[in-house]
Design an enzyme around this catalytic site. Structure first.
Site, PDB file in Angstrom:
ATOM      1  N   ALA A  78     -34.021  13.299  12.670  1.00  0.00           N
ATOM      2  CA  ALA A  78     -32.851  13.114  11.795  1.00  0.00           C
ATOM      3  C   ALA A  78     -31.699  12.543  12.603  1.00  0.00           C
ATOM      4  O   ALA A  78     -31.601  12.758  13.808  1.00  0.00           O
ATOM      5  CB  ALA A  78     -32.421  14.450  11.186  1.00  0.00           C
ATOM      6  N   LYS A 107     -28.799  15.441   4.556  1.00  0.00           N
ATOM      7  CA  LYS A 107     -29.764  16.526   4.804  1.00  0.00           C
ATOM      8  C   LYS A 107     -30.073  17.264   3.499  1.00  0.00           C
ATOM      9  O   LYS A 107     -31.219  17.650   3.258  1.00  0.00           O
ATOM     10  CB  LYS A 107     -29.231  17.516   5.849  1.00  0.00           C
ATOM     11  CG  LYS A 107     -29.246  17.018   7.271  1.00  0.00           C
ATOM     12  CD  LYS A 107     -30.640  16.685   7.801  1.00  0.00           C
ATOM     13  CE  LYS A 107     -31.480  17.892   8.133  1.00  0.00           C
ATOM     14  NZ  LYS A 107     -32.766  17.510   8.798  1.00  0.00           N
ATOM     15  N   TYR A 139     -23.320  13.349   6.602  1.00  0.00           N
ATOM     16  CA  TYR A 139     -24.484  13.928   7.292  1.00  0.00           C
ATOM     17  C   TYR A 139     -25.114  15.042   6.463  1.00  0.00           C
ATOM     18  O   TYR A 139     -26.316  15.032   6.176  1.00  0.00           O
ATOM     19  CB  TYR A 139     -24.082  14.474   8.676  1.00  0.00           C
ATOM     20  CG  TYR A 139     -25.058  15.499   9.177  1.00  0.00           C
ATOM     21  CD1 TYR A 139     -26.343  15.121   9.574  1.00  0.00           C
ATOM     22  CD2 TYR A 139     -24.732  16.857   9.219  1.00  0.00           C
ATOM     23  CE1 TYR A 139     -27.267  16.067   9.993  1.00  0.00           C
ATOM     24  CE2 TYR A 139     -25.645  17.806   9.626  1.00  0.00           C
ATOM     25  CZ  TYR A 139     -26.911  17.403  10.014  1.00  0.00           C
ATOM     26  OH  TYR A 139     -27.834  18.333  10.410  1.00  0.00           O
ATOM     27  N   THR A 196     -30.479  22.514   7.873  1.00  0.00           N
ATOM     28  CA  THR A 196     -29.251  22.990   8.500  1.00  0.00           C
ATOM     29  C   THR A 196     -28.408  23.845   7.551  1.00  0.00           C
ATOM     30  O   THR A 196     -28.472  23.673   6.330  1.00  0.00           O
ATOM     31  CB  THR A 196     -28.403  21.774   8.953  1.00  0.00           C
ATOM     32  OG1 THR A 196     -27.086  22.209   9.291  1.00  0.00           O
ATOM     33  CG2 THR A 196     -28.263  20.727   7.851  1.00  0.00           C
ATOM     34  N   ASP A 197     -27.591  24.718   8.135  1.00  0.00           N
ATOM     35  CA  ASP A 197     -26.659  25.524   7.323  1.00  0.00           C
ATOM     36  C   ASP A 197     -25.611  24.642   6.634  1.00  0.00           C
ATOM     37  O   ASP A 197     -24.989  25.064   5.654  1.00  0.00           O
ATOM     38  CB  ASP A 197     -25.974  26.606   8.188  1.00  0.00           C
ATOM     39  CG  ASP A 197     -25.232  26.078   9.406  1.00  0.00           C
ATOM     40  OD1 ASP A 197     -25.159  24.839   9.604  1.00  0.00           O
ATOM     41  OD2 ASP A 197     -24.718  26.909  10.182  1.00  0.00           O
TER      42      ASP A 197
HETATM   43  O1  TDX Z   1     -15.169  16.890  20.262  1.00  0.00           O
HETATM   44  C1  TDX Z   1     -15.352  17.822  19.456  1.00  0.00           C
HETATM   45  N1  TDX Z   1     -14.332  18.699  19.224  1.00  0.00           N
HETATM   46  C2  TDX Z   1     -14.419  19.734  18.333  1.00  0.00           C
HETATM   47  O2  TDX Z   1     -13.471  20.498  18.152  1.00  0.00           O
HETATM   48  C3  TDX Z   1     -16.591  18.016  18.760  1.00  0.00           C
HETATM   49  C4  TDX Z   1     -17.744  17.095  18.988  1.00  0.00           C
HETATM   50  C5  TDX Z   1     -16.681  19.071  17.872  1.00  0.00           C
HETATM   51  N2  TDX Z   1     -15.617  19.897  17.644  1.00  0.00           N
HETATM   52  C6  TDX Z   1     -15.756  21.006  16.672  1.00  0.00           C
HETATM   53  C7  TDX Z   1     -16.259  20.577  15.312  1.00  0.00           C
HETATM   54  C8  TDX Z   1     -17.036  21.784  14.833  1.00  0.00           C
HETATM   55  O3  TDX Z   1     -16.157  22.720  14.228  1.00  0.00           O
HETATM   56  O4  TDX Z   1     -16.771  21.899  17.176  1.00  0.00           O
HETATM   57  C9  TDX Z   1     -17.585  22.398  16.103  1.00  0.00           C
HETATM   58  C10 TDX Z   1     -19.026  22.002  16.380  1.00  0.00           C
HETATM   59  O5  TDX Z   1     -19.114  20.601  16.253  1.00  0.00           O
HETATM   60  P1  TDX Z   1     -20.490  19.810  16.430  1.00  0.00           P
HETATM   61  O6  TDX Z   1     -21.092  20.176  17.740  1.00  0.00           O
HETATM   62  O7  TDX Z   1     -20.243  18.382  16.136  1.00  0.00           O
HETATM   63  O8  TDX Z   1     -21.411  20.501  15.320  1.00  0.00           O
HETATM   64  P2  TDX Z   1     -21.224  20.702  13.735  1.00  0.00           P
HETATM   65  O9  TDX Z   1     -20.336  19.688  13.138  1.00  0.00           O
HETATM   66  O10 TDX Z   1     -20.892  22.150  13.490  1.00  0.00           O
HETATM   67  O11 TDX Z   1     -22.737  20.402  13.250  1.00  0.00           O
HETATM   68  C11 TDX Z   1     -23.825  20.967  13.997  1.00  0.00           C
HETATM   69  O12 TDX Z   1     -24.394  22.064  13.361  1.00  0.00           O
HETATM   70  C12 TDX Z   1     -25.169  21.837  12.246  1.00  0.00           C
HETATM   71  C13 TDX Z   1     -24.871  19.900  14.287  1.00  0.00           C
HETATM   72  O13 TDX Z   1     -24.257  18.768  14.855  1.00  0.00           O
HETATM   73  C14 TDX Z   1     -25.612  19.546  13.057  1.00  0.00           C
HETATM   74  O14 TDX Z   1     -26.618  18.595  13.334  1.00  0.00           O
HETATM   75  C15 TDX Z   1     -26.215  20.772  12.493  1.00  0.00           C
HETATM   76  O15 TDX Z   1     -26.868  20.466  11.303  1.00  0.00           O
END
Ligand code: TDX
Length: 336
Positions: free
Chosen positions: A83, A154, A150, A125-126
């Site tokens: 994915a 899904k 995204y 995913t949740d």
């Molecule tokens: O630079 C950043 N700063 C920040 O504050 C990034 C990359 C993320 N974040 C925050 C956004 C979210 O609240 O951190 C949290 C986690 O972000 P991600 O790692 O991008 O994950 P999220 O958006 O929660 O989605 C993830 O969990 C569910 C996965 O990427 C998905 O593929 C999954 O389905």
């Protein structure tokens, strides 16, 4: 011995799953992966000579190629990880998300039905449930309310899997997991991004007020859960998988800084992600009661172990952060 076709086996969760199967079962694995930016055969260099492992470079969007792959390898079970998975990239451009996550899943369902695959495991995913307020947890009966391109893609794939079960009687199961972390995660996601940036003394870009909550699970616990569902789950059922480790992003970032001895001045609050989901939390009662699975690691132990892995595998993440990653980083973070 079961012949299992794993899609996305060169990615983060898929490669951990392939390794787990080779270590703990006598199953044969065919890993089908397109090797996009997020797929990396280096993730499986330790198992590539295993006689029970075969790699096929192919794109799940290509129906003719998938028909050939399924004819040649005749899998008994499909475990579908492949994915496009990064929310921020789907905000910049949703095209690949619809093509791979929605169209690619239907292509796999059709190919699976044609060769009479005995079970199709769809890894989801949740995020399909949308966002929570300060209390409560998602159950399998929570409404599907995806908020990002995204998560909408899904959700589309989940519904196609559901329809294949209802319309064609396909034996299909869906898993929905909370946020994963652990070895081989591409450093665009929060935890590996913050670790890599902190180790390089770069700014840690925290979206909004940093108080969004995610429910963290170690990737090996997720893979064990997917495998329990593959072996024991009920056909047509959905299983939530969660880590019982809700943390605010800013708390996670501070924990990472503490591990690497970095100072608070590295934290940079930046413009929020558009449509940013506030809180996720998973109720995994069903999988715990029916299949006897539960997470084995605490978040703190898993985070420290993961931090050490990134310290020890600097060459890996420096390599995947070169080239096209730089362009993405600029596009996503410049001017925030
Ligand atoms: O630079 C950043 N700063 C920040 O504050 C990034 C990359 C993320 N974040 C925050 C956004 C979210 O609240 O951190 C949290 C986690 O972000 P991600 O790692 O991008 O994950 P999220 O958006 O929660 O989605 C993830 O969990 C569910 C996965 O990427 C998905 O593929 C999954 O389905």
């Amino acid at each position: 011995m079961t012949r299992i076709l794993v899609t996305g086996g060169a990615g983060f969760i898929g490669s951990n799953y392939v390794r787990l199967l080779l270590e703990r079962s006598n199953d044969e694995i065919v890993n089908v992966d397109a090797l996009t930016y997020a797929g990396n055969l280096e993730n499986l260099s330790d198992v590539e000579d295993d006689p029970r492992y075969t790699f096929v470079r192919a794109d799940i969007r290509d129906a003719a190629v998938m028909a050939q792959v399924f004819d040649e390898h005749r899998p008994e079970v499909v475990v579908h990880f492949a994915a496009e998975s990064h929310v921020d990239r789907s905000v910049l451009d949703a095209t690949a998300f619809v093509q791979t996550n929605v169209v690619g899943t239907q292509v796999l369902l059709d190919a699976s039905r044609r060769v009479r695959v005995a079970r199709f495991v769809h890894v989801s995913t949740d995020e399909v449930y949308g966002s929570l307020g300060p209390t409560g947890r998602f159950t399998e009966d929570s409404p599907l309310q995806p908020n990002s391109p995204y998560s909408a893609s899904k959700t589309g794939s989940d519904l196609l899997v559901r329809a294949a079960h209802h319309t064609h009687g396909m034996d299909a199961v869906i898993t929905r997991c909370s946020n994963n972390y652990g070895p081989y995660q591409f450093p665009e996601k929060l935890i590996p991004l913050m670790i890599a940036n902190a180790l390089e003394g770069r700014q840690l870009p925290v979206y909004g007020d940093g108080r969004n909550v995610r429910d963290w699970i170690h990737v090996e616990d997720h893979c064990l859960a997917v495998d329990a569902v593959r072996r024991l789950g009920r056909a047509g059922e959905v299983y939530n998988i969660g880590g019982d480790a809700e943390r605010e992003n800013i708390v996670v970032v501070r924990q990472i800084l503490a591990l690497c001895g970095g100072g608070e001045e590295l934290i940079q609050f930046v413009t929020d992600r558009p449509g940013h989901d506030r809180r996720y939390a998973m109720d995994s009662t069903r999988i715990q009661q029916e299949l006897g699975w539960r997470p084995t690691r605490t978040f703190e132990a898993g985070l420290e172990e993961t931090f050490r892995w990134y310290v020890d595998h600097r060459a890996w993440w420096e390599r995947v952060r070169s080239g096209a990653y730089q362009e993405y980083y600029q596009r996503n973070y410049a001017g925030r």
